[in-house]
Scaffold this active site. Structure first.
Site, PDB file in Angstrom:
ATOM      1  N   ALA A  11       0.865  -1.174   0.000  1.00 40.26           N
ATOM      2  CA  ALA A  11       0.000   0.000   0.000  1.00 40.26           C
ATOM      3  C   ALA A  11       0.908   1.233   0.000  1.00 40.26           C
ATOM      4  O   ALA A  11       2.060   1.167   0.444  1.00 40.26           O
ATOM      5  CB  ALA A  11      -0.876  -0.014   1.240  1.00 40.26           C
ATOM      6  N   GLY A  21       0.733  -4.997   0.994  1.00 40.32           N
ATOM      7  CA  GLY A  21      -0.505  -5.118   0.222  1.00 40.32           C
ATOM      8  C   GLY A  21      -0.268  -5.714  -1.165  1.00 40.32           C
ATOM      9  O   GLY A  21      -1.165  -6.346  -1.732  1.00 40.32           O
ATOM     10  N   GLU A  56      -0.380  -9.308  -0.588  1.00 32.45           N
ATOM     11  CA  GLU A  56      -1.762  -9.723  -0.309  1.00 32.45           C
ATOM     12  C   GLU A  56      -2.611  -9.762  -1.575  1.00 32.45           C
ATOM     13  O   GLU A  56      -3.498 -10.597  -1.723  1.00 32.45           O
ATOM     14  CB  GLU A  56      -2.376  -8.789   0.737  1.00 32.45           C
ATOM     15  CG  GLU A  56      -1.732  -8.979   2.114  1.00 32.45           C
ATOM     16  CD  GLU A  56      -2.221  -7.987   3.137  1.00 32.45           C
ATOM     17  OE1 GLU A  56      -2.124  -6.768   2.862  1.00 32.45           O
ATOM     18  OE2 GLU A  56      -2.704  -8.403   4.202  1.00 32.45           O
ATOM     19  N   GLU A 114       4.682  -5.367   7.370  1.00 31.00           N
ATOM     20  CA  GLU A 114       3.816  -4.381   8.033  1.00 31.00           C
ATOM     21  C   GLU A 114       4.169  -4.112   9.491  1.00 31.00           C
ATOM     22  O   GLU A 114       4.172  -2.940   9.922  1.00 31.00           O
ATOM     23  CB  GLU A 114       2.340  -4.804   7.926  1.00 31.00           C
ATOM     24  CG  GLU A 114       1.708  -4.545   6.561  1.00 31.00           C
ATOM     25  CD  GLU A 114       1.873  -5.705   5.578  1.00 31.00           C
ATOM     26  OE1 GLU A 114       2.790  -6.538   5.784  1.00 31.00           O
ATOM     27  OE2 GLU A 114       1.104  -5.762   4.619  1.00 31.00           O
TER      28      GLU A 114
HETATM   29  N1  COA Z   1       4.577   3.361  -0.712  1.00 28.93           N
HETATM   30  C1  COA Z   1       4.919   4.546  -1.207  1.00 28.93           C
HETATM   31  N2  COA Z   1       6.040   4.730  -1.929  1.00 28.93           N
HETATM   32  C2  COA Z   1       6.817   3.666  -2.141  1.00 28.93           C
HETATM   33  C3  COA Z   1       6.503   2.395  -1.644  1.00 28.93           C
HETATM   34  C4  COA Z   1       5.314   2.273  -0.887  1.00 28.93           C
HETATM   35  N3  COA Z   1       4.900   1.095  -0.392  1.00 28.93           N
HETATM   36  N4  COA Z   1       7.487   1.538  -2.012  1.00 28.93           N
HETATM   37  C5  COA Z   1       8.374   2.246  -2.717  1.00 28.93           C
HETATM   38  N5  COA Z   1       7.977   3.537  -2.804  1.00 28.93           N
HETATM   39  C6  COA Z   1       8.664   4.636  -3.478  1.00 28.93           C
HETATM   40  C7  COA Z   1       9.868   5.108  -2.668  1.00 28.93           C
HETATM   41  O1  COA Z   1       9.488   6.015  -1.658  1.00 28.93           O
HETATM   42  C8  COA Z   1      10.686   5.761  -3.758  1.00 28.93           C
HETATM   43  O2  COA Z   1      10.157   7.033  -4.028  1.00 28.93           O
HETATM   44  P1  COA Z   1      11.165   8.266  -4.404  1.00 28.93           P
HETATM   45  O3  COA Z   1      11.844   7.819  -5.685  1.00 28.93           O
HETATM   46  O4  COA Z   1      10.221   9.402  -4.596  1.00 28.93           O
HETATM   47  O5  COA Z   1      12.104   8.383  -3.269  1.00 28.93           O
HETATM   48  C9  COA Z   1      10.413   4.888  -4.981  1.00 28.93           C
HETATM   49  O6  COA Z   1       9.206   4.192  -4.700  1.00 28.93           O
HETATM   50  C10 COA Z   1      11.470   3.863  -5.222  1.00 28.93           C
HETATM   51  O7  COA Z   1      11.675   3.147  -4.017  1.00 28.93           O
HETATM   52  P2  COA Z   1      13.115   2.694  -3.516  1.00 28.93           P
HETATM   53  O8  COA Z   1      12.969   2.259  -2.094  1.00 28.93           O
HETATM   54  O9  COA Z   1      14.106   3.759  -3.831  1.00 28.93           O
HETATM   55  O10 COA Z   1      13.351   1.451  -4.509  1.00 28.93           O
HETATM   56  P3  COA Z   1      14.273   0.180  -4.275  1.00 28.93           P
HETATM   57  O11 COA Z   1      14.260  -0.549  -5.568  1.00 28.93           O
HETATM   58  O12 COA Z   1      15.583   0.567  -3.667  1.00 28.93           O
HETATM   59  O13 COA Z   1      13.518  -0.684  -3.168  1.00 28.93           O
HETATM   60  C11 COA Z   1      11.593  -1.753  -2.184  1.00 28.93           C
HETATM   61  C12 COA Z   1      12.295  -1.315  -3.485  1.00 28.93           C
HETATM   62  C13 COA Z   1      10.242  -2.342  -2.611  1.00 28.93           C
HETATM   63  C14 COA Z   1      12.428  -2.842  -1.469  1.00 28.93           C
HETATM   64  C15 COA Z   1      11.427  -0.558  -1.231  1.00 28.93           C
HETATM   65  O14 COA Z   1      10.872   0.514  -1.985  1.00 28.93           O
HETATM   66  C16 COA Z   1      10.522  -0.821  -0.064  1.00 28.93           C
HETATM   67  O15 COA Z   1      10.939  -1.427   0.902  1.00 28.93           O
HETATM   68  N6  COA Z   1       9.257  -0.347  -0.124  1.00 28.93           N
HETATM   69  C17 COA Z   1       8.321  -0.445   0.958  1.00 28.93           C
HETATM   70  C18 COA Z   1       7.847  -1.857   1.158  1.00 28.93           C
HETATM   71  C19 COA Z   1       6.862  -1.958   2.309  1.00 28.93           C
HETATM   72  O16 COA Z   1       7.195  -1.766   3.458  1.00 28.93           O
HETATM   73  N7  COA Z   1       5.622  -2.283   1.973  1.00 28.93           N
HETATM   74  C20 COA Z   1       4.599  -2.504   2.938  1.00 28.93           C
HETATM   75  C21 COA Z   1       3.653  -1.386   2.932  1.00 28.93           C
HETATM   76  S1  COA Z   1       2.304  -1.794   4.001  1.00 28.93           S
END
Ligand code: COA
Length: 243
Positions: free
Chosen positions: A61, A104, A107, A127
């Site tokens: 999400a 999400g 999920e 989460e």
């Molecule tokens: N919500 C909002 N923005 C998100 C996001 C999320 N769940 N996941 C990634 N983004 C955004 C980042 O903030 C970043 O934005 P920016 O370029 O404006 O800074 C962009 O997507 C790229 O993310 P980044 O973390 O730089 O990419 P990465 O390839 O290094 O890592 C992930 C990818 C998926 C491992 C990492 O983005 C991550 O851990 N995301 C969150 C996962 C999470 O906790 N999800 C559960 C949510 S309930």
């Protein structure tokens, strides 16, 4: 559509989550647009292939939106109701997962009937690390899919399942190179599409009914036994034309 790319074919709809700059994070606009997809598939049932753009399925999400949500939004079940609706779509659904399927995003994949993965696929539910729980199906669907022991490692210990784990635990049916993922997903859907559409639909309905349900099975079979499609398919078999 702002957050999805949609390809409508005769027997299937291909939906690509398309917010690659945000790793396809599921925001309110995407939720609305996925509800629109559901509405179309409920009105005219077809198979669904769900995938993500840019080497990510969905990174969860949208955390910027989640941060602002309170108790009332949680009680609306913003993600959980959508994923339930997807799980209850009339025809089978296939998730083709390349890269991260987290929170999400995981999920959403768990709500599909079948999952295929690329070697880069990673499933996880981080989460609790954000101070919340995975409330859109992971706490029960993941256990149904992989068993309590693995599900609890994912939910409670932050274990991420890579493609090999996902295959071993039965979460995905196969792992194929990213470049072939959609082709394989379409081939799987081709196989499903060769079945009788009503038979497929009723099989999904009955298979998803909770507990033992011999009456539902018999009623569904009674409908199918009266169908012209059944007679045509069995006639073709008996005449030697194998489908
Ligand atoms: N919500 C909002 N923005 C998100 C996001 C999320 N769940 N996941 C990634 N983004 C955004 C980042 O903030 C970043 O934005 P920016 O370029 O404006 O800074 C962009 O997507 C790229 O993310 P980044 O973390 O730089 O990419 P990465 O390839 O290094 O890592 C992930 C990818 C998926 C491992 C990492 O983005 C991550 O851990 N995301 C969150 C996962 C999470 O906790 N999800 C559960 C949510 S309930």
């Amino acid at each position: 559509m702002r957050t999805l790319r949609i390809e409508e074919l005769d027997d299937r709809v291909v939906v690509t989550l398309a917010r690659p700059a945000a790793r396809n994070a599921i925001n309110a606009a995407m939720i609305r647009e996925l509800h629109d997809v559901c509405e179309a598939l409920e009105e005219r049932p077809r198979l669904l292939l769900l995938t993500g753009e840019g080497g990510t399925f969905a990174a969860g999400a949208d955390i910027g939106e989640l941060r602002e949500r309170g108790r009332d939004q949680a009680l609306q079940g913003i993600n959980s109701r959508l994923f339930d609706r997807i799980a209850r779509l009339p025809m089978p659904t296939v998730a083709a997962v390349d890269g991260y399927a987290l929170g999400g995003g995981a999920e959403l994949a768990y709500a599909c009937d079948v999952r295929l993965a690329s070697p880069a696929a990673v499933f996880g539910n981080p989460e609790p690390g954000l101070g919340i729980l995975a409330a859109a199906g992971a706490c029960w669907r993941l256990r149904e899919l992989v068993g309590a022991s693995v599900a609890k490692q994912v939910l409670l210990a932050g274990k991420r399942l890579d493609a090999e784990d996902a295959l071993r635990f039965g979460l995905v049916t196969e792992v194929v190179p990213a470049g072939e993922l959609l082709k394989r997903a379409h081939a799987l859907i081709d196989r499903m599409a060769r079945s009788g559409p009503l038979a497929l639909r009723l099989t999904k309905l009955v298979a998803d009914a909770p507990g033992g349900h011999p009456i539902a099975d018999d009623l569904a079979q009674a409908i199918l036994f009266e169908s012209a499609d059944k007679r045509d398919r069995m006639d073709a078999f008996l005449a030697g034309g194998r489908s």
